[in-house]
Write a protein that holds these residues in place. Structure first.
Motif, PDB file in Angstrom:
ATOM      1  N   SER A  67       0.837  -1.203   0.000  1.00  0.00           N
ATOM      2  CA  SER A  67       0.000   0.000   0.000  1.00  0.00           C
ATOM      3  C   SER A  67       0.871   1.253   0.000  1.00  0.00           C
ATOM      4  CB  SER A  67      -0.932   0.009   1.218  1.00  0.00           C
ATOM      5  OG  SER A  67      -1.905  -1.011   1.130  1.00  0.00           O
ATOM      6  N   THR A  68       1.926   1.229   0.816  1.00  0.00           N
ATOM      7  CA  THR A  68       2.868   2.352   0.860  1.00  0.00           C
ATOM      8  C   THR A  68       3.626   2.477  -0.463  1.00  0.00           C
ATOM      9  OG1 THR A  68       3.151   2.080   3.249  1.00  0.00           O
ATOM     10  CG2 THR A  68       4.868   3.299   2.080  1.00  0.00           C
ATOM     11  N   HIS A  69       4.060   1.352  -0.988  1.00  0.00           N
ATOM     12  CA  HIS A  69       4.792   1.317  -2.254  1.00  0.00           C
ATOM     13  C   HIS A  69       3.921   1.882  -3.383  1.00  0.00           C
ATOM     14  CE1 HIS A  69       7.373  -0.530  -5.419  1.00  0.00           C
ATOM     15  NE2 HIS A  69       8.301  -0.569  -4.471  1.00  0.00           N
ATOM     16  N   THR A  91      -1.235   9.043 -20.828  1.00  0.00           N
ATOM     17  CA  THR A  91      -2.130   7.884 -20.758  1.00  0.00           C
ATOM     18  C   THR A  91      -1.580   6.811 -19.828  1.00  0.00           C
ATOM     19  OG1 THR A  91      -2.926   8.275 -23.013  1.00  0.00           O
ATOM     20  CG2 THR A  91      -3.248   6.064 -22.113  1.00  0.00           C
ATOM     21  N   LEU A  92      -0.280   6.519 -19.960  1.00  0.00           N
ATOM     22  CA  LEU A  92       0.343   5.527 -19.082  1.00  0.00           C
ATOM     23  C   LEU A  92       0.234   5.951 -17.624  1.00  0.00           C
ATOM     24  CD1 LEU A  92       2.150   3.051 -18.487  1.00  0.00           C
ATOM     25  CD2 LEU A  92       4.139   4.540 -18.888  1.00  0.00           C
ATOM     26  N   ALA A  93       0.504   7.214 -17.353  1.00  0.00           N
ATOM     27  CA  ALA A  93       0.439   7.715 -15.975  1.00  0.00           C
ATOM     28  C   ALA A  93      -0.964   7.566 -15.409  1.00  0.00           C
ATOM     29  CB  ALA A  93       0.886   9.171 -15.931  1.00  0.00           C
ATOM     30  N   ALA A  94      -1.971   7.850 -16.229  1.00  0.00           N
ATOM     31  CA  ALA A  94      -3.357   7.709 -15.775  1.00  0.00           C
ATOM     32  C   ALA A  94      -3.680   6.257 -15.454  1.00  0.00           C
ATOM     33  CB  ALA A  94      -4.313   8.248 -16.840  1.00  0.00           C
ATOM     34  N   ASP A  95      -3.216   5.339 -16.310  1.00  0.00           N
ATOM     35  CA  ASP A  95      -3.464   3.913 -16.081  1.00  0.00           C
ATOM     36  C   ASP A  95      -2.806   3.439 -14.784  1.00  0.00           C
ATOM     37  OD1 ASP A  95      -4.902   3.771 -18.408  1.00  0.00           O
ATOM     38  OD2 ASP A  95      -3.266   2.916 -19.609  1.00  0.00           O
ATOM     39  N   ILE A  96      -1.558   3.863 -14.564  1.00  0.00           N
ATOM     40  CA  ILE A  96      -0.846   3.461 -13.351  1.00  0.00           C
ATOM     41  C   ILE A  96      -1.546   3.998 -12.107  1.00  0.00           C
ATOM     42  CG2 ILE A  96       1.296   3.761 -12.034  1.00  0.00           C
ATOM     43  CD1 ILE A  96       2.791   3.684 -14.737  1.00  0.00           C
ATOM     44  N   ALA A  97      -1.885   5.274 -12.135  1.00  0.00           N
ATOM     45  CA  ALA A  97      -2.527   5.888 -10.970  1.00  0.00           C
ATOM     46  C   ALA A  97      -3.871   5.231 -10.664  1.00  0.00           C
ATOM     47  CB  ALA A  97      -2.713   7.387 -11.209  1.00  0.00           C
ATOM     48  N   THR A  98      -4.658   4.991 -11.709  1.00  0.00           N
ATOM     49  CA  THR A  98      -5.989   4.395 -11.504  1.00  0.00           C
ATOM     50  C   THR A  98      -5.886   2.968 -10.984  1.00  0.00           C
ATOM     51  OG1 THR A  98      -6.900   5.746 -13.297  1.00  0.00           O
ATOM     52  CG2 THR A  98      -8.169   3.820 -12.625  1.00  0.00           C
ATOM     53  N   THR A  99      -5.037   2.169 -11.609  1.00  0.00           N
ATOM     54  CA  THR A  99      -4.900   0.761 -11.225  1.00  0.00           C
ATOM     55  C   THR A  99      -4.351   0.607  -9.813  1.00  0.00           C
ATOM     56  OG1 THR A  99      -4.540   0.091 -13.517  1.00  0.00           O
ATOM     57  CG2 THR A  99      -3.799  -1.434 -11.813  1.00  0.00           C
ATOM     58  N   GLN A 100      -3.294   1.333  -9.521  1.00  0.00           N
ATOM     59  CA  GLN A 100      -2.662   1.140  -8.217  1.00  0.00           C
ATOM     60  C   GLN A 100      -3.480   1.747  -7.081  1.00  0.00           C
ATOM     61  OE1 GLN A 100       1.525   1.225  -7.801  1.00  0.00           O
ATOM     62  NE2 GLN A 100       1.927   0.499  -9.865  1.00  0.00           N
ATOM     63  N   GLN A 101      -4.213   2.821  -7.350  1.00  0.00           N
ATOM     64  CA  GLN A 101      -5.086   3.357  -6.313  1.00  0.00           C
ATOM     65  C   GLN A 101      -6.222   2.380  -6.015  1.00  0.00           C
ATOM     66  OE1 GLN A 101      -4.488   6.323  -4.575  1.00  0.00           O
ATOM     67  NE2 GLN A 101      -6.013   5.366  -3.241  1.00  0.00           N
ATOM     68  N   ALA A 102      -6.734   1.725  -7.053  1.00  0.00           N
ATOM     69  CA  ALA A 102      -7.776   0.712  -6.839  1.00  0.00           C
ATOM     70  C   ALA A 102      -7.232  -0.460  -6.030  1.00  0.00           C
ATOM     71  CB  ALA A 102      -8.309   0.227  -8.182  1.00  0.00           C
ATOM     72  N   GLN A 103      -6.006  -0.870  -6.317  1.00  0.00           N
ATOM     73  CA  GLN A 103      -5.403  -1.965  -5.565  1.00  0.00           C
ATOM     74  C   GLN A 103      -5.155  -1.584  -4.108  1.00  0.00           C
ATOM     75  OE1 GLN A 103      -2.011  -2.896  -8.050  1.00  0.00           O
ATOM     76  NE2 GLN A 103      -3.169  -4.355  -9.283  1.00  0.00           N
ATOM     77  N   GLY A 109      -8.933  -2.581   2.376  1.00  0.00           N
ATOM     78  CA  GLY A 109     -10.215  -3.184   2.721  1.00  0.00           C
ATOM     79  C   GLY A 109     -10.049  -4.542   3.368  1.00  0.00           C
ATOM     80  N   TRP A 110      -9.130  -5.352   2.854  1.00  0.00           N
ATOM     81  CA  TRP A 110      -8.891  -6.664   3.466  1.00  0.00           C
ATOM     82  C   TRP A 110      -8.327  -6.522   4.872  1.00  0.00           C
ATOM     83  CZ3 TRP A 110      -6.334  -8.235  -1.725  1.00  0.00           C
ATOM     84  CH2 TRP A 110      -7.322  -8.659  -2.624  1.00  0.00           C
ATOM     85  N   LEU A 111      -7.429  -5.574   5.076  1.00  0.00           N
ATOM     86  CA  LEU A 111      -6.899  -5.357   6.426  1.00  0.00           C
ATOM     87  C   LEU A 111      -8.011  -4.972   7.393  1.00  0.00           C
ATOM     88  CD1 LEU A 111      -3.582  -3.461   5.548  1.00  0.00           C
ATOM     89  CD2 LEU A 111      -3.757  -5.759   6.531  1.00  0.00           C
ATOM     90  N   ARG A 112      -8.923  -4.132   6.936  1.00  0.00           N
ATOM     91  CA  ARG A 112     -10.065  -3.768   7.797  1.00  0.00           C
ATOM     92  C   ARG A 112     -10.932  -4.989   8.088  1.00  0.00           C
ATOM     93  NH1 ARG A 112     -10.183   0.814   4.418  1.00  0.00           N
ATOM     94  NH2 ARG A 112     -11.877  -0.110   3.187  1.00  0.00           N
ATOM     95  N   ASP A 117      -4.577  -3.354  11.942  1.00  0.00           N
ATOM     96  CA  ASP A 117      -4.149  -1.981  11.732  1.00  0.00           C
ATOM     97  C   ASP A 117      -3.648  -1.818  10.299  1.00  0.00           C
ATOM     98  OD1 ASP A 117      -2.024   0.267  11.778  1.00  0.00           O
ATOM     99  OD2 ASP A 117      -3.044   0.508  13.694  1.00  0.00           O
ATOM    100  N   PRO A 118      -3.989  -0.714   9.628  1.00  0.00           N
ATOM    101  CA  PRO A 118      -3.573  -0.534   8.226  1.00  0.00           C
ATOM    102  C   PRO A 118      -2.075  -0.335   8.055  1.00  0.00           C
ATOM    103  CG  PRO A 118      -4.650   1.449   9.045  1.00  0.00           C
ATOM    104  CD  PRO A 118      -4.858   0.391  10.085  1.00  0.00           C
ATOM    105  N   THR A 119      -1.374   0.029   9.110  1.00  0.00           N
ATOM    106  CA  THR A 119       0.065   0.259   8.994  1.00  0.00           C
ATOM    107  C   THR A 119       0.896  -0.742   9.796  1.00  0.00           C
ATOM    108  OG1 THR A 119      -0.070   1.903  10.778  1.00  0.00           O
ATOM    109  CG2 THR A 119      -0.203   2.711   8.502  1.00  0.00           C
TER     110      THR A 119
END
Length: 219
Positions: A67-69, A91-103, A109-112, A117-119
């Motif tokens: 998550s930090t990475h 376009t590449l930057a948008a794909d990376i930001a969207t995909t990794q933010q979703a991940q 969510g799984w940690l919750r 604790d999230p950290t």
């Protein structure tokens, strides 16, 4: 005078004798059945807890660190998306930001869901055996330094493109290494799924980054 006792007179006694034994067997069977139901219900309540990763597990450590990475990758991608003049890099930057933010959303969510604790309080990469050398100046594999991020924020034009692609390539290589280790070490199907997804996506993006980097350096 001897009394004659016929077989018909003795028969009822011999036929009724087993009755108490049958009743005892019936009571024992019912008791065992009830005990089995209670034990089964208890196992059903307890086993899911055993299957939930704990705070010191590989799964929890990987999700926290990744998550930090990912958060740094999103930050770098947003800089390139906002400031690059190259459509393919935007376009590449948008794909990376969207995909990794979703991940990140999945992982947090799984940690919750696991009531964790999230950290956490473990050092970075503590979940990976023999990973002490992977952390340099507190940074996980492939992560950019504060100085590199500051330089990226100030860069423009070709310099911005080259810096972003170079930093993101290293970032992806580090992330792939972490995700592959999680695949090998984890026994959780969700964590295995997202780690595999990361490896596949980032390996594909590295190929695109290499092509874009050659174009940027040749321009």
């Amino acid at each position: 005078m001897t009394q004659d006792v016929t077989s018909s007179d003795a028969a009822p006694a011999s036929e009724e004798a087993p009755a108490p034994s049958r009743r005892r067997f019936g009571y024992a069977a019912v008791a065992l059945l009830l005990a089995g139901i209670v034990l089964g219900a208890a196992i059903g309540l307890v086993v899911p807890r055993f299957r939930t990763p704990g705070t010191d597990s590989v799964e929890a450590g990987f999700l926290r660190d990744m998550s930090t990475h990912h958060a740094q990758a999103v930050e770098m991608a947003m800089i390139a998306h906002a400031d690059s003049d190259t459509p393919a890099i935007v376009t590449l930057a948008a794909d990376i930001a969207t995909t990794q933010q979703a991940q990140i959303g999945y992982m947090q969510g799984w940690l919750r869901d696991w009531d964790l604790d999230p950290t956490g309080d473990k050092p970075a990469m503590a979940w990976m055996p023999d990973a002490a050398g992977s952390v340099v100046n507190g940074l996980m594999p492939g992560m950019a330094t504060p100085e590199q991020l500051a330089s990226l924020r100030k860069a423009t034009g070709k310099e911005l493109d080259v810096q972003f692609l170079t930093l993101m390539r290293a970032h992806h290589l580090g992330g792939i290494h972490m995700a592959q280790e999680a695949e090998d070490l984890s026994s959780n199907k969700d964590v295995d799924w997202i780690a595999t997804s990361m490896v596949t996506a980032q390996q594909g993006e590295i190929q695109l980054i290499d092509d874009l980097l050659k174009q940027a350096q040749a321009s």
